[in-house]
Design an enzyme around this catalytic site. Structure first.
Site, short mmCIF file in Angstrom:
data_model
loop_
_atom_site.label_atom_id
_atom_site.label_comp_id
_atom_site.label_asym_id
_atom_site.label_seq_id
_atom_site.Cartn_x
_atom_site.Cartn_y
_atom_site.Cartn_z
N TYR A 196 -5.87 -3.08 12.77
CA TYR A 196 -6.63 -1.85 12.57
C TYR A 196 -8.05 -2.00 13.10
O TYR A 196 -9.02 -2.05 12.34
CB TYR A 196 -6.60 -1.46 11.09
CG TYR A 196 -5.23 -0.99 10.66
CD1 TYR A 196 -4.88 0.34 10.77
CD2 TYR A 196 -4.28 -1.89 10.20
CE1 TYR A 196 -3.61 0.78 10.41
CE2 TYR A 196 -3.01 -1.47 9.83
CZ TYR A 196 -2.68 -0.13 9.94
OH TYR A 196 -1.42 0.29 9.59
N GLU A 220 1.62 -1.39 14.19
CA GLU A 220 0.75 -0.52 13.39
C GLU A 220 -0.65 -0.48 14.00
O GLU A 220 -1.20 -1.52 14.36
CB GLU A 220 0.63 -1.00 11.93
CG GLU A 220 1.88 -0.82 11.09
CD GLU A 220 1.65 -1.20 9.63
OE1 GLU A 220 0.48 -1.18 9.17
OE2 GLU A 220 2.64 -1.52 8.95
N GLU A 254 3.96 -7.68 7.23
CA GLU A 254 2.71 -8.35 6.89
C GLU A 254 2.89 -9.49 5.89
O GLU A 254 2.18 -9.57 4.88
CB GLU A 254 1.68 -7.33 6.40
CG GLU A 254 1.33 -6.30 7.44
CD GLU A 254 0.11 -5.46 7.10
OE1 GLU A 254 -0.44 -5.62 5.99
OE2 GLU A 254 -0.31 -4.65 7.95
N ASP A 262 0.82 -1.21 0.00
CA ASP A 262 0.00 0.00 0.00
C ASP A 262 0.86 1.27 0.00
O ASP A 262 0.73 2.13 0.87
CB ASP A 262 -0.94 -0.01 1.21
CG ASP A 262 -1.97 1.11 1.15
OD1 ASP A 262 -2.42 1.44 0.04
OD2 ASP A 262 -2.31 1.64 2.22
#
Length: 677
Positions: free
Chosen positions: A521, A557, A468, A220
């Site tokens: 998240y 994160e 990730e 991303d």
């Protein structure tokens, strides 16, 4: 040369559908038999690459500035090689424009074909070297070119390198015209495949004008390309200091024991003819220790009552650096043949199943994931931007960041050393999947180059081997066992981590790490908008990781996209209120986890907004920054600043907080502040 060109021509053939099909079959077969392959023993080793510095025996010249630039047609990536554009001025073969170096080329011109280009581009510039350099050895050094580079000097191939974000160099003494004009030509290829680091794939799609080649990748952030960092020429003597490897330690008496190994350009040199003299200088440039190396050019030097390297806000003297001065001396004439200087810090690192310590003091990381990204220049090195970013890191009270998701510039590492900002240094393996032997070899080589470059930086306190990765896939277990093993083999003095996004039940990699880092998240990608589903979720997942692996845990994160200036009450996704409240919910979880004794850090995603590939989920890029892309604070930045300075006061006994941390509100302000966080 023939072998190099054959490799490039073979790579250019991927732009046919048949080749894509065959590559898919080969990749599948490699995936199936991966478990039976030998995982070690064929590692590549980097040599040299000391950062270019002037001294009594060395000259350094920058080649930064305006270069000539040309873009190959996407369906003809090897045309310039076939037609040998490197043998003459580039403008005689193709239309050129001007391009600044260092910078990404993508956003410099108003042309989507340049911005979204897939394939090769060409750079060229002219330069002179003086006649006096003929008695020296001359090198050209690139801070980084993304992704693959070929460099010619006056039509002669000097070096090939892959892996963007890492430096490379080559001796060019024999290719130069001394006291005359010279030409340097660079081919840059930005194509990412399933075996590159990071991974990607290229597909062929129909468009209004026929078939188009499209680069796809899952990570991303935008795949910026070009000559991203500085280009230097530098000279060295015929026999020179090639590498300086340090391993500073702290003794029980708090002295600094600096272990060193010096590697010369000639491995067969007679040690009796030369000696290595090492001098240690303090911050005031005073000689505090010196020694003469052993016959194998290794040794130790003791610095009495050493000033230790401390992170920002953990000591009144953060980022204390010494200078090591290495002299290669001719024994017969007692004169310096070569001199090289570099800064370093003295500090100790220790870790166990619940804590991470620097100089025997527990660390609690408070920081960010970041990107090298800014308007116009993309990922190009910019000292004004670098200075601004470190000023903001200190303004907000951070003590660390992760180089997500690739090695950052050597200059940024030097800034981190000077400012006392701890670095989790990450190799460019992001969203790793489809494990194969070739991918493993490239992954290990990228880590080797990273550690070779950064091993002497005191700011680097941890190696991150991936971000990730798809660690639930077949072969992930063996793959990451080998990557972690190799990383520790290269440097056993720092712990190994990876930012894991797979849940603990499916993950197969965390068992091989020293520190568990996880990305999640809550209230954004999962349970979107539900601020009541953050605190307990974070706490439960962190506990699960620790209970399963009995290792320290940090959250690498968390965050939410936020449009600056968007205000909605009650808090709603994308608003500044939502970002601030989501942070606050995480803070509550982090504080409770800290009290349980195994949770060691929190990293916001992200420091600043950054550009991504075009997608309907991104409005101009990723907006999770607490600062905008032009480095202005959102509301959450002020909340985070209060937290980070309060943590510094609570955990590290730094009581001198900024005067403007809290604006005056009322007489009862001091009492309210104690209950705010």
């Amino acid at each position: 040369m023939a072998r190099v060109l054959a490799v490039i021509r073979k790579k250019s053939c991927m732009f046919t559908a048949i080749t894509f099909f065959l590559m898919g079959i080969i990749g599948y077969l490699a995936h199936v038999v991966f478990g039976t392959m030998l995982l070690a023993g064929n590692e590549k080793v980097t040599a040299g690459l000391l950062y270019p510095r002037e001294s009594e025996t060395r000259e350094v010249r920058s080649l930064d500035g305006m270069w000539k630039f040309a873009r190959s047609e996407t369906d003809k990536p090897s045309q310039g090689l076939r037609e040998k554009w490197y043998l003459k001025d580039l403008e005689k073969s193709i239309n050129i424009t001007q391009m600044p170096v260092p910078s990404s080329y993508n956003d410099i011109v108003e042309d989507e074909k340049v911005r979204d280009h897939v394939g090769t581009v060409w750079y060229e510039r002219k330069f002179f070297v003086p006649q006096s350099w003929k008695s020296q050895r001359v090198f050209v050094r690139f801070g980084s070119v993304h992704y693959e580079a070929y460099v010619w000097i006056n039509g002669n191939l000097a070096v090939r390198h892959e892996f963007g974000h890492l430096p490379f160099e080559a001796e060019i003494s024999e290719h130069l015209n001394y006291a005359k004009e010279n030409r340097i030509t660079v081919l840059c290829d930005n194509v990412l495949l399933q075996t590159t680091i990071p991974q990607g794939k290229v597909i062929e799609q129909d468009s209004d004008s026929g078939k188009e080649i499209v680069q796809q990748y899952s990570f991303d952030f935008f795949n910026y390309a070009g000559i991203h960092r500085s280009v230097h020429l530098y000279t060295v003597p015929q026999l020179f200091i090639k590498e300086v490897i340090l391993n500073p330690q702290v003794t029980e008496e708090r002295h600094g024991l600096v272990n060193y190994k010096i590697i010369l350009s000639d491995n067969n040199v007679n040690a009796s003819d030369y000696k290595i003299r090492v001098v240690i200088l303090n911050k005031e440039n005073e000689n505090v220790a010196e020694a003469v190396a052993d016959d194998d050019f290794t040794g130790q030097v003791l610095v009495h009552n050493a000033e230790l390297w401390w992170p920002y806000l953990m000591n009144i003297k953060p980022g204390y650096l010494y200078t090591i001065e290495v002299h290669l001396v001719n024994e017969q004439h007692d004169v310096d043949i070569d001199v090289y200087r570099m800064k370093f810090g003295i500090r100790s690192l220790k870790w166990n199943n619940s804590s991470f310590l620097i100089n025997d003091k527990p660390i609690y990381f408070r920081g960010f994931g970041r990107h090298e990204d800014s308007d116009i220049r993309g990922k190009g090195l910019d000292f004004a931007l670098l200075t601004k970013d470190f000023n903001l890191l200190k303004w907000i009270g951070a003590n660390a960041y992760r180089t997500s998701h690739y090695p950052y510039s050597e200059e940024s590492m030097q800034f981190a050393d000077e400012h006392g900002i701890m670095i989790i240094d990450e190799c460019p393996s992001v969203d790793t999947e489809n494990y194969s032997q070739k991918l493993l070899e490239n992954h290990k080589y990228s880590i080797e180059q990273l550690i070779h470059r950064d091993i002497n930086h005191p700011s680097v306190v941890m190696w991150s081997i991936a971000n990730e990765p798809r660690t639930q896939q077949v072969n992930a277990d063996q793959y990451f066992a080998e990557v972690a093993r190799y990383t520790r083999f290269l440097d056993p003095t720092r712990p190994v981590t990876a930012a894991i996004a797979v849940n603990s039940k499916q993950d197969q990699a965390a068992q091989y790490l020293d520190i568990i880092s996880f990305n999640r998240y809550n209230a954004w990608y999962q349970n979107t908008g539900r601020l009541d589903m953050v605190t307990s979720y974070v706490m439960n997942e962190a506990r699960t990781w620790h209970e399963k692996h009995n290792k320290p845990v940090l959250m690498s994160e968390y965050g939410s996209d936020t449009v600056e200036g968007l205000h909605i009450l009650p808090a709603y996704v994308w608003s500044e209120e939502f970002q601030s409240q989501q942070f606050s919910k995480h803070f509550k979880a982090f504080d409770q986890l800290r009290n349980e004794g195994f949770f060691i850090g929190e990293f916001v995603w992200n420091f600043a907004d950054f550009k991504t590939a075009q997608t309907y989920t991104r409005v101009g890029g990723n907006k999770k920054g607490v600062f905008t892309r032009n480095r202005q604070p959102k509301a959450a930045a002020h909340l985070l600043r209060k937290r980070y300075y309060e943590l510094a006061s609570e955990l590290d006994s730094i009581h001198q907080k900024p005067d403007n941390l809290y604006e005056y509100t009322s007489q009862s302000q001091n009492k309210l502040q104690k209950n705010e966080l």
